[in-house]
Scaffold this active site. Sequence first.
Site, mmCIF file in Angstrom:
data_model
loop_
_atom_site.group_PDB
_atom_site.id
_atom_site.type_symbol
_atom_site.label_atom_id
_atom_site.label_comp_id
_atom_site.label_asym_id
_atom_site.label_seq_id
_atom_site.Cartn_x
_atom_site.Cartn_y
_atom_site.Cartn_z
ATOM 1 N N ASN A 254 14.903 9.696 44.361
ATOM 2 C CA ASN A 254 13.832 10.694 44.295
ATOM 3 C C ASN A 254 13.124 10.815 45.631
ATOM 4 O OD1 ASN A 254 10.691 10.061 44.184
ATOM 5 N ND2 ASN A 254 11.745 8.216 43.461
ATOM 6 N N PHE B 172 4.826 12.479 46.030
ATOM 7 C CA PHE B 172 3.476 12.453 45.430
ATOM 8 C C PHE B 172 3.048 13.826 44.914
ATOM 9 C CE2 PHE B 172 1.614 8.566 47.976
ATOM 10 C CZ PHE B 172 2.316 7.719 47.149
ATOM 11 N N SER C 22 5.577 3.969 48.838
ATOM 12 C CA SER C 22 6.452 5.095 48.535
ATOM 13 C C SER C 22 7.107 5.572 49.821
ATOM 14 C CB SER C 22 5.658 6.243 47.898
ATOM 15 O OG SER C 22 5.394 5.926 46.561
ATOM 16 N N ASN D 240 8.356 8.437 50.451
ATOM 17 C CA ASN D 240 8.434 9.890 50.587
ATOM 18 C C ASN D 240 7.203 10.553 51.192
ATOM 19 O OD1 ASN D 240 11.049 9.939 49.355
ATOM 20 N ND2 ASN D 240 10.012 9.487 47.417
ATOM 21 N N THR D 241 6.258 9.752 51.676
ATOM 22 C CA THR D 241 5.122 10.301 52.416
ATOM 23 C C THR D 241 5.184 9.689 53.813
ATOM 24 O OG1 THR D 241 3.790 10.563 50.424
ATOM 25 C CG2 THR D 241 2.589 10.447 52.502
ATOM 26 N N LYS E 69 1.191 -2.578 45.595
ATOM 27 C CA LYS E 69 2.620 -2.344 45.306
ATOM 28 C C LYS E 69 3.396 -2.283 46.607
ATOM 29 C CE LYS E 69 5.775 0.509 42.613
ATOM 30 N NZ LYS E 69 5.871 1.543 41.569
ATOM 31 N N ASN F 23 8.712 -1.072 44.828
ATOM 32 C CA ASN F 23 8.941 0.364 44.776
ATOM 33 C C ASN F 23 10.449 0.644 44.970
ATOM 34 O OD1 ASN F 23 8.385 3.248 44.986
ATOM 35 N ND2 ASN F 23 6.303 2.629 45.504
HETATM 36 C C1 LIG Z 1 11.178 9.924 39.875
HETATM 37 C C2 LIG Z 1 10.394 8.722 40.299
HETATM 38 C C3 LIG Z 1 9.083 8.876 40.728
HETATM 39 C C4 LIG Z 1 8.333 7.773 41.137
HETATM 40 N N1 LIG Z 1 7.043 7.945 41.525
HETATM 41 C C5 LIG Z 1 6.301 6.854 41.871
HETATM 42 C C6 LIG Z 1 4.935 6.998 42.232
HETATM 43 O O1 LIG Z 1 4.373 8.090 42.217
HETATM 44 N N2 LIG Z 1 4.246 5.883 42.601
HETATM 45 C C7 LIG Z 1 4.829 4.644 42.618
HETATM 46 O O2 LIG Z 1 4.165 3.656 42.937
HETATM 47 N N3 LIG Z 1 6.117 4.483 42.256
HETATM 48 C C8 LIG Z 1 6.860 5.546 41.878
HETATM 49 N N4 LIG Z 1 8.167 5.372 41.513
HETATM 50 C C9 LIG Z 1 8.772 4.022 41.599
HETATM 51 C C10 LIG Z 1 8.779 3.294 40.261
HETATM 52 O O3 LIG Z 1 7.475 3.046 39.813
HETATM 53 C C11 LIG Z 1 9.527 1.951 40.407
HETATM 54 O O4 LIG Z 1 8.824 1.126 41.307
HETATM 55 C C12 LIG Z 1 10.958 2.118 40.893
HETATM 56 O O5 LIG Z 1 11.561 3.271 40.351
HETATM 57 C C13 LIG Z 1 11.834 0.917 40.549
HETATM 58 O O6 LIG Z 1 11.917 0.724 39.148
HETATM 59 P P1 LIG Z 1 13.142 1.255 38.249
HETATM 60 O O7 LIG Z 1 14.409 0.794 38.921
HETATM 61 O O8 LIG Z 1 12.925 0.651 36.902
HETATM 62 O O9 LIG Z 1 13.023 2.719 38.209
HETATM 63 C C14 LIG Z 1 8.928 6.474 41.111
HETATM 64 C C15 LIG Z 1 10.251 6.335 40.672
HETATM 65 C C16 LIG Z 1 10.990 7.426 40.273
HETATM 66 C C17 LIG Z 1 12.411 7.228 39.803
#
Ligand SMILES: Cc1cc2nc3c(=O)[nH]c(=O)nc-3n(C[C@H](O)[C@H](O)[C@H](O)COP(=O)(O)O)c2cc1C
Length: 346
Positions: free
Chosen positions: A110, A114, A172, A174-175, A206, A235
């Site tokens: 992804n 934000f 994150s 992406n910023t 985080k 993350n």
């Molecule tokens: C589509 C998407 C959007 C995410 N947006 C955020 C976010 O806004 N803030 C954040 O701290 N983590 C965000 N994450 C990260 C997740 O909270 C998590 O840390 C990461 O996906 C690893 O866990 P997973 O393998 O179970 O998905 C996002 C993940 C995905 C897939």
Amino acid sequence: MSALYRAVGPLLRLLPPETAHGAAIGALKQGWIPVPQAGEDDRLAVSLWGLDFAHPVGLAAGFDKDGEVVDPMLDQGFAFVEVGSVTPRPQPGNSRPRLFRLGAEQAVINRMGFNSAGADVVARRLETRTRRGIVGLNLGANKDSDDRAADYVEGARRFASLADYLVVNVSSPNTPGLRALQGSEPLRRLLAAVRDAAPAARLLLKVAPDLTLDDLTDIATVVMDGAVDGVIATNTTIERPEDLRGRHKGEVGGLSGRPLMRSSTHVLSDLYDFTAGQVPLIGVGGILDGDDAYAKVRAGASLLQLYTGLVYRGPGLVMDIRRRLAERLARDRFASISEAVGADHR
Ligand SMILES: Cc1cc2nc3c(=O)[nH]c(=O)nc-3n(C[C@H](O)[C@H](O)[C@H](O)COP(=O)(O)O)c2cc1C
């Protein structure tokens, strides 16, 4: 996996990922997703920061960015839900497409960037909630902000009384420039400012999985100095394992799901070591089943979160994990989950 998701999951996965996500949020809001019946298992209960978690499994940030389905997700069996990331002002995020499935490896890339309805909208939603249940609020910064640290401070002030814990998310990918705030001195200053703004709040940090050992040592030092009450590891990753397949593997963004399990658990384990097991850790990254969840507990996680697992296994995954955790505890002769936390380090 529930029988319903066995039928509906493949259909959802025929839709573009963001459309499917929107459909899932819509269905949850309408109450169309059956609510599982669960017995509580005392062995899975976790008491932390003065909060009582029925079990360790929570919803990671990013699924419910705008706080639209907090209560339905608690009803789906999560012990806690993390809303966000929320930016002070609303912003659209990156242009679409910005979310990609890598089905063969049970992963997602992804670069949402934000997208957020902004603090006013989300705060109003949290203010009008009536159901009880533990909610975290993950703070982000606006892309066009002149002063990112001020964004976190503003968010902390705004949400301190509306959430059970706050997360400073500087991980994150992406910023642009955001992750530089993980460096020792900027991090220390940022966390001190956020603490000042919300002195009574439980504050978590985080972190990214793509940190060097030196970075992690620095972060552990800041954390041990009492800058935060816990750390969420991790993350998404900007790394790409060599054996990644599928036509989307080259997309820019953060990778989550199965291929993240190993590196994120490594970071979790290192943080447990570097903080001598004294700082509560939330393990997240690549949890696709109960054995993954248990591995994170043994590596040092007091609590767990997941997101990508839901895409491939559906909401029944939460119940599956809870059942499997109880089995693994019994097999290893632990009387409670807290006895298993960090077991691999002993
Ligand atoms: C589509 C998407 C959007 C995410 N947006 C955020 C976010 O806004 N803030 C954040 O701290 N983590 C965000 N994450 C990260 C997740 O909270 C998590 O840390 C990461 O996906 C690893 O866990 P997973 O393998 O179970 O998905 C996002 C993940 C995905 C897939």
